[in-house]
Design an enzyme around this catalytic site. Structure first.
Site, short mmCIF file in Angstrom:
data_model
loop_
_atom_site.label_atom_id
_atom_site.label_comp_id
_atom_site.label_asym_id
_atom_site.label_seq_id
_atom_site.Cartn_x
_atom_site.Cartn_y
_atom_site.Cartn_z
N LYS A 1 48.69 44.12 -2.18
CA LYS A 1 47.93 43.46 -1.84
C LYS A 1 47.40 42.04 -2.74
O LYS A 1 47.08 42.52 -3.27
CB LYS A 1 46.21 44.85 -0.83
N LYS B 1 40.46 38.34 5.25
CA LYS B 1 39.83 39.18 5.75
C LYS B 1 39.00 37.41 6.23
O LYS B 1 37.89 37.12 6.26
CB LYS B 1 38.68 39.19 5.19
N ASP C 1 35.82 33.19 11.45
CA ASP C 1 35.07 31.74 11.27
C ASP C 1 35.53 31.51 12.94
O ASP C 1 36.37 32.16 13.66
CB ASP C 1 36.90 30.38 10.51
N PRO D 1 37.16 30.54 16.54
CA PRO D 1 38.58 31.01 16.88
C PRO D 1 39.79 30.32 16.40
O PRO D 1 40.96 30.48 16.18
CB PRO D 1 38.21 31.18 18.61
N THR E 1 40.28 27.95 14.51
CA THR E 1 40.10 28.33 12.54
C THR E 1 41.06 29.11 12.53
O THR E 1 42.35 28.98 12.15
CB THR E 1 39.12 27.64 12.15
N ARG F 1 41.86 48.55 -8.97
CA ARG F 1 40.94 48.55 -9.89
C ARG F 1 41.91 50.17 -10.85
O ARG F 1 41.85 50.38 -12.37
CB ARG F 1 39.83 48.28 -10.45
O1 C5P Z 1 39.54 48.06 -6.86
P1 C5P Z 1 39.45 48.77 -5.68
O2 C5P Z 1 40.20 50.00 -5.89
O3 C5P Z 1 38.21 48.99 -5.61
O4 C5P Z 1 39.58 47.71 -4.45
C1 C5P Z 1 40.17 47.66 -3.36
C2 C5P Z 1 40.52 47.05 -2.92
O5 C5P Z 1 40.07 46.84 -0.85
C3 C5P Z 1 39.35 44.97 -2.94
O6 C5P Z 1 40.84 44.28 -3.22
C4 C5P Z 1 38.90 44.86 -1.88
O7 C5P Z 1 38.60 43.87 -1.64
C5 C5P Z 1 39.58 45.64 -0.84
N1 C5P Z 1 38.88 46.16 0.16
C6 C5P Z 1 37.45 46.29 0.23
N2 C5P Z 1 37.26 47.43 1.40
C7 C5P Z 1 36.75 46.35 2.25
C8 C5P Z 1 38.33 45.80 2.48
C9 C5P Z 1 39.18 45.76 1.50
O8 C5P Z 1 37.05 47.37 -1.16
N3 C5P Z 1 36.88 46.77 3.56
#
Ligand code: C5P
Length: 229
Positions: A35, A64, A67, A69, A71, A209
């Site tokens: 991702k 995510k 904006d 529609p 754009t 993480r």
């Molecule tokens: O580091 P971690 O495991 O928390 O990463 C989760 C990832 O998923 C991040 O990139 C975050 O932006 C994304 N994310 C989220 N919650 C959402 C959509 C995406 O944590 N609802």
């Protein structure tokens, strides 16, 4: 049956192309979905998407979008031309925006709707004047997304449970907010372990993480895959 490794999407939440490609190189023997989010995309632009795809991996571009529609539609069109596999939009943009996004794809690519961020709590919604219980609001946005044609939803593992019950197999469910017991929560408020999230009905887990901030990312990933066996 899908292998555990095919259900994991590693979030490349790092500042540069070098850092990202180093992680891809370390982890790609075990997983093939990565991702790319706002931090990396803002720093490196579409080149990083091309580079990860060029390594034979799949890309989930987590912009995510939210904006007007037109754009959003133009951004979806540009993203789909890169040949990536998944792209996110915020469902709180409303039906017209979602429909415009879905109609703008120029190639096969899943459009995933974000309901309520996993870092948000009831207090966050109250602060925004949403005036609805968190679960109820997730369900409202999910239904909006589904009727406007999204391919899947991003939702916390807790929400996956009731979304799976509500939508059955009609929609893909992708869960961030996943934490093995041995890792830090960080800013995620509603988490489950990878196994619990799969058992709750998630098709894919987005894990950042716990893997990328670990002193040995490959070892962390292998530990997670072991726990999923
Ligand atoms: O580091 P971690 O495991 O928390 O990463 C989760 C990832 O998923 C991040 O990139 C975050 O932006 C994304 N994310 C989220 N919650 C959402 C959509 C995406 O944590 N609802």
């Amino acid at each position: 049956m899908t292998k555990p490794a095919d259900k994991i999407i590693v979030a490349l939440d790092v500042p540069s192309k070098d850092d990202a490609l180093r992680l891809v190189e370390q982890l790609q023997p075990n997983v093939s979905f990565f991702k790319i989010g706002l931090e990396l995309y803002t720093a490196e632009g579409p080149d990083i998407v091309r580079a990860v795809l060029g390594n034979g991996a799949n890309v989930f571009l987590d912009l995510k979008l939210h904006d007007i529609p037109n754009t959003v539609a133009r951004a979806v069109e540009s993203a789909s031309k890169l040949g990536l596999q998944m792209l996110t939009i915020h469902l709180s943009g409303g039906t017209e925006m979602i429909r415009a996004a879905v109609a703008a794809k120029k190639a096969k690519m899943s459009i995933l709707g974000v309901t309520v961020l996993t870092s948000a709590t009831q207090q966050t919604l109250d602060e925004l004047g949403v005036g609805e219980q968190l679960d109820r609001h997730v369900s409202r946005l999910a239904n909006l997304g589904h009727s406007a044609g999204v391919d899947g939803l991003v939702a916390s593992p807790f929400e996956v449970k009731f979304l799976r019950a509500e939508f059955g197999d009609k929609i893909k469910l992708v869960s961030p907010g996943v934490r093995p017991r041995w890792s830090e929560q960080g800013d995620q408020k509603r988490t489950m372990t990878p196994r619990e999230a799969i058992e709750a009905g998630a098709d894919y887990l987005v894990i950042g993480r716990p893997i990328t901030a670990h002193k040995n990312p490959r070892e962390a990933l292998e530990k997670i895959l072991d726990e999923l066996k």
